[in-house]
Design an enzyme around this catalytic site. Structure first.
Site, PDB file in Angstrom:
ATOM      1  CE  LYS A   1      -0.319  -0.006   5.011  1.00  0.00           C
ATOM      2  NZ  LYS A   1      -1.205  -0.140   6.051  1.00  0.00           N
TER       3      LYS A   1
ATOM      4  CE1 TYR B   1       9.665  32.350   0.352  1.00  0.00           C
ATOM      5  CE2 TYR B   1      10.199  29.752   0.322  1.00  0.00           C
ATOM      6  CZ  TYR B   1       9.738  31.230   0.047  1.00  0.00           C
ATOM      7  OH  TYR B   1       9.414  31.184  -1.529  1.00  0.00           O
TER       8      TYR B   1
HETATM    9  C1  LIG Z   1      -3.390  -4.768   8.419  1.00  0.00           C
HETATM   10  C2  LIG Z   1      -2.029  -4.470   8.167  1.00  0.00           C
HETATM   11  N1  LIG Z   1      -1.066  -5.460   8.096  1.00  0.00           N
HETATM   12  C3  LIG Z   1       0.155  -5.277   7.992  1.00  0.00           C
HETATM   13  C4  LIG Z   1       0.587  -4.150   7.726  1.00  0.00           C
HETATM   14  C5  LIG Z   1       2.160  -3.851   7.666  1.00  0.00           C
HETATM   15  O1  LIG Z   1       2.912  -3.109   8.880  1.00  0.00           O
HETATM   16  P1  LIG Z   1       4.318  -3.041   8.934  1.00  0.00           P
HETATM   17  O2  LIG Z   1       4.795  -2.064   7.655  1.00  0.00           O
HETATM   18  O3  LIG Z   1       4.600  -2.527  10.322  1.00  0.00           O
HETATM   19  O4  LIG Z   1       4.900  -4.374   8.738  1.00  0.00           O
HETATM   20  C6  LIG Z   1      -0.121  -2.927   8.049  1.00  0.00           C
HETATM   21  C7  LIG Z   1       0.441  -1.641   7.649  1.00  0.00           C
HETATM   22  O5  LIG Z   1       0.106  -0.586   8.581  1.00  0.00           O
HETATM   23  C8  LIG Z   1      -1.459  -3.121   8.018  1.00  0.00           C
HETATM   24  O6  LIG Z   1      -2.426  -2.330   7.929  1.00  0.00           O
END
Ligand SMILES: Cc1ncc(COP(=O)(O)O)c(C=O)c1O
Length: 410
Positions: A36, A261
């Site tokens: 993501k 700035y």
């Molecule tokens: C449901 C879920 N699983 C896994 C992860 C992965 O987390 P991390 O980057 O701490 O491994 C996330 C990210 O926030 C998440 O929302």
């Protein structure tokens, strides 16, 4: 080189991190790679393609469009949308074969009806809230919820999972309680004749730290990109990304002159001030003003004055005195990563920015070119205006201008 600032993403390091995580969790467990937020700024398409080639079969995104982006890039592996969608997003999610989290029974019913209407069953994942306090169904309601979902046609429960709010805390006791609570819920499900094909809990911190949380699958994001969450034991992960730029102007500035700035910095001596073409408009935090440092010629040089939208100023005076050479436009600058044996970490940048490593990574914007490395050499170059021939990217052994660590050495 037709760009001045770039992040380098070493896909060989990503491969190695995935292998390290696989060794850590042992055989018989799967990895869902969290891609993501554009794979935490690394580039979701490139990262997912590389990881799929390395055997990862599940990918986690947060939004419908992120899932669609992976499909548009030809990714055929399972793509789970981990955040709840609106019911208005269901038709496109189904059309792209995405797997969905279920925020409510109403949503599940709408999804079931839509899946039946298009004749395409949808695999769904049910989050049991054992303490995260964000999404999913409460642990006390999970059994009834899953029984109701199980009865809906057109839906297949692919997995049941939970999530940790602080597996990276000094004391992992709360996460351990969550695993225990989750285990109770799974036992209650079994009693009702409900056995999900897959159960999982661990993010990066859980994966590295809590063996009992590894279950059937782990969901690392941060660790796969090579960062170790606080309190985690490092099994040998290496950051896959570095952030690089070049000086675009070097000025000799008299003592007593204001810089940038707000005139928050004033030179106390005759100074050499370098300018780099990166600012908060690239995702480099304004909070680093008068606080952060960068690497030039392998030495830490301070940011002076405010970080502006497009440009940031560095005090190169001490560097020039120490080396006997005044840096020149085109000289390489490292915002995080390695240079001439020195390193600056994402965690340091996060401290100056008063935020988390996660935010530092995923706020680096599209203005910043991504240079993907294979075998230590530029392999793909993705810019704001499309892909470029990797031959134009900075590389070791390139022109005079490229010498001096244009590209990281491992
Ligand atoms: C449901 C879920 N699983 C896994 C992860 C992965 O987390 P991390 O980057 O701490 O491994 C996330 C990210 O926030 C998440 O929302």
């Amino acid at each position: 080189m037709p760009f001045s600032s770039w992040v380098e993403v070493d896909l060989d390091i990503l491969d190695a991190n995935l292998d390290t995580l696989r060794r850590t969790i042992g055989p018989g467990r799967e990895i869902l790679l969290v891609v993501k937020a554009d794979a935490y700024g690394h580039g979701a398409v490139e990262v997912a393609r590389a990881a799929a080639a390395r055997g990862v079969r599940q990918f986690g995104v947060a939004t419908l469009h992120e899932g669609m982006q992976l499909r548009a890039a030809g990714l055929a592996e399972d793509v789970w949308v981990l955040s709840p969608l609106l019911s208005s997003e269901i038709p496109q999610a189904l059309a792209h074969g995405l797997e969905l989290a279920l925020p409510s029974l109403e949503f599940a019913r709408e999804l079931s009806a839509a899946a039946l209407a298009v004749g395409r069953p949808c695999r769904v994942h049910v989050e049991v809230d054992t303490g995260m306090g964000r999404t999913g169904v409460d642990a006390t309601e999970a059994v009834d919820f899953l029984a109701a979902v199980d009865a809906l046609e057109g839906l297949r429960v692919g997995s049941v999972y939970t999530h940790f709010p602080d597996a990276d805390a000094a004391d992992p006791a709360f996460s351990r309680q969550q695993v225990a609570r989750f285990t109770e819920v799974l036992a209650a499900l079994r009693e009702r004749g409900l056995t999900p094909p897959l159960v999982h809990a661990a993010n990066s911190a859980g994966t590295l730290r809590l063996e009992e949380s590894r279950l059937g699958l782990v969901r690392p994001g941060l660790a796969a990109y090579g960062l170790v969450p606080p309190e985690g034991t490092d099994p040998g992960l290496v950051p896959a990304m570095s952030f690089r730029s070049r000086l675009v102007q070097v000025r000799r500035v008299r003592a007593g002159r204001p810089i940038s700035y707000g005139r928050t910095f004033r030179t106390e001596r005759d100074s050499v001030i370098g300018v780099i073409p990166v600012g908060y408009g690239h995702g480099y935090s304004w909070l680093c003003s008068n606080r952060g440092v960068m690497l030039v010629a392998g030495r830490r040089v301070p940011i002076v004055g405010r970080v502006t939208m497009d440009l940031t100023m560095l005090d190169l005076t001490d560097l020039a005195l120490a080396t006997g050479r005044v840096p020149a436009p085109g000289d390489p600058v490292v915002l995080f990563g390695r240079q001439n044996g020195s390193s600056l970490t994402v965690e340091e940048l996060a401290r100056w920015s008063e935020t988390l490593a996660y935010e530092v990574l995923c706020t680096i914007g599209k203005r910043v070119t991504r240079v993907y490395l294979r075998g230590g050499r530029p392999w793909r170059v993705v810019t704001l205006v499309g892909e470029m021939d990797p031959a134009v990217a900075p590389r070791e052994g390139g022109t005079e201008e490229e010498a001096g660590d244009g590209v990281s050495r491992r």
